[in-house]
Motif scaffolding. Structure first.
Motif, short mmCIF file in Angstrom:
data_model
loop_
_atom_site.label_atom_id
_atom_site.label_comp_id
_atom_site.label_asym_id
_atom_site.label_seq_id
_atom_site.Cartn_x
_atom_site.Cartn_y
_atom_site.Cartn_z
N UNK A 170 -4.15 0.46 2.22
CA UNK A 170 -4.29 1.89 2.47
C UNK A 170 -5.76 2.30 2.52
N UNK A 174 -7.26 1.23 5.81
CA UNK A 174 -6.78 2.08 6.91
C UNK A 174 -7.48 3.43 6.89
N UNK A 175 -7.62 4.02 5.70
CA UNK A 175 -8.27 5.33 5.60
C UNK A 175 -9.74 5.26 5.96
N UNK A 176 -10.40 4.16 5.53
CA UNK A 176 -11.83 4.02 5.80
C UNK A 176 -12.11 3.96 7.30
N UNK A 178 -10.18 5.09 9.74
CA UNK A 178 -9.34 6.02 10.50
C UNK A 178 -10.12 6.66 11.66
N UNK A 192 -7.59 1.70 12.71
CA UNK A 192 -6.52 1.46 11.72
C UNK A 192 -5.86 0.11 11.94
N UNK A 218 -6.38 -2.87 9.07
CA UNK A 218 -5.49 -2.63 7.95
C UNK A 218 -5.32 -3.90 7.11
N UNK A 219 -5.35 -5.07 7.75
CA UNK A 219 -5.18 -6.32 7.02
C UNK A 219 -6.51 -6.98 6.69
N UNK A 225 4.68 -1.86 2.66
CA UNK A 225 3.26 -1.55 2.56
C UNK A 225 2.73 -1.04 3.90
N UNK A 274 1.46 2.75 4.40
CA UNK A 274 0.07 2.89 4.83
C UNK A 274 -0.02 3.74 6.09
N UNK A 299 0.80 7.51 5.24
CA UNK A 299 -0.22 8.18 4.45
C UNK A 299 -1.54 8.27 5.21
N UNK A 300 -1.81 7.29 6.10
CA UNK A 300 -3.03 7.37 6.87
C UNK A 300 -2.96 8.51 7.87
N UNK A 310 -3.34 11.81 5.33
CA UNK A 310 -4.53 12.05 4.50
C UNK A 310 -5.80 11.58 5.20
N UNK A 311 -6.93 12.06 4.72
CA UNK A 311 -8.23 11.60 5.20
C UNK A 311 -8.94 10.88 4.06
N UNK A 312 -9.94 10.05 4.43
CA UNK A 312 -10.68 9.31 3.42
C UNK A 312 -11.48 10.27 2.56
#
Lengths: 146, 116
Positions: A98, A101-103, A105, A113, A117-118, B101, B105, B108-109, B112-114
């Motif tokens: 997660x 993925x957020x980093x 995005x 993403x 992600x992996x 997972x 992921x 939620x991605x 939400x934002x980082x």
């Protein structure tokens, strides 16, 4: 001169309290394991599941919580404190996916993403499959030949 | 007793990982990969199954159980399908975890934002 400088640096370096980190990791990891067992019991008694199914739901619950807390932003702070206590259970796996993925995005859905992600969890799957295949071969040949 | 065993097993695995993390230059990525390999190795002669029978949930949560599930599914399929079963069944038991997972992921991605 140089030696004196090194001595001063050594004196003022913040000391890592390894014992404290080890105890915290032990306690947090233990609590995670305990919570896992408690959840299995709850699922077995409340939803009338077999123990195997209940353990799958338990793992999914942990992945869900780790992903959600990472997305909400406070799981990173917990990881900094508990370190291996939260990275070694399955929560660390979900956390790494997660957070990666957020980093990434803002680099788009495919090259951001999808391909990142992996980034961290991929090595776990890769080496897990390689070692499982090698050891599986050994076990299989052992049973066939012996 | 199950609860105490769960606490001890999961705690000790995390303790070992923390000791490696603090005393060597290995990163968490190295350690999780090593632990997965150890988990796969421990299943070769059924040692990890013993831990799961004794410790329940505590043995299923550490990343070592991921390696154990990989090889366990592969060997189960190998009993049915022969040699090719090692490839067919590799992800049988871990598929739930990986799929869950990925889906969580993804969701939620999107939402939400980082945070930095």
């Amino acid at each position: 001169m140089n030696k004196k400088y090194e001595e001063i640096v050594f004196l003022h370096k913040p000391k890592e309290n390894k014992l404290k980190y080890a105890i915290v990791a032990f306690l947090v990891g233990g609590l995670v394991g305990l919570l896992g067992e408690v959840l299995i019991r709850i699922y077995v008694s409340c939803f009338d599941l077999s123990r195997n199914d209940a353990s799958l739901y338990m793992i999914i619950t942990f992945i869900f919580m780790a992903s959600l807390f990472t997305a909400l932003g406070f799981f990173d702070k917990l990881v900094v404190k508990a370190k291996a206590g939260l990275l070694i259970p399955i929560t660390g796996f979900a956390h790494s996916m997660t957070s990666a993925a957020l980093d990434y995005k803002n680099e788009g859905p495919i090259f951001g993403i999808g391909s990142n992600v992996f980034k961290l969890a991929g090595s776990v799957i890769f080496y897990g499959v390689v070692s499982a295949w090698i050891f599986g071969m050994i076990r299989y040949l052992w049973e066939v030949l012996v | 007793m199950y609860f105490i065993n769960s606490f001890l097993f999961c705690g000790i695995v995390c303790l070992i990982a923390e000791l490696i993390l603090d005393n060597t230059k290995l990163t968490p990525g190295h350690i999780t990969s090593i632990f997965v390999c150890i988990g796969a190795f421990l299943d070769v002669f059924g040692i990890y199954d013993f831990f799961i029978a004794k410790c329940g949930g505590g043995a299923l949560l550490p990343i070592t159980s991921f390696g154990h599930s990989l090889i366990h599914g592969a060997l189960q399929a190998a009993e049915v399908n022969g040699f090719i079963g090692l490839l067919i069944g590799m992800f049988d038991l871990t598929a739930t975890g990986i799929t869950a997972a990925i889906i969580f992921t993804f969701v939620f991605t999107l939402i939400f934002k980082a945070k930095d």
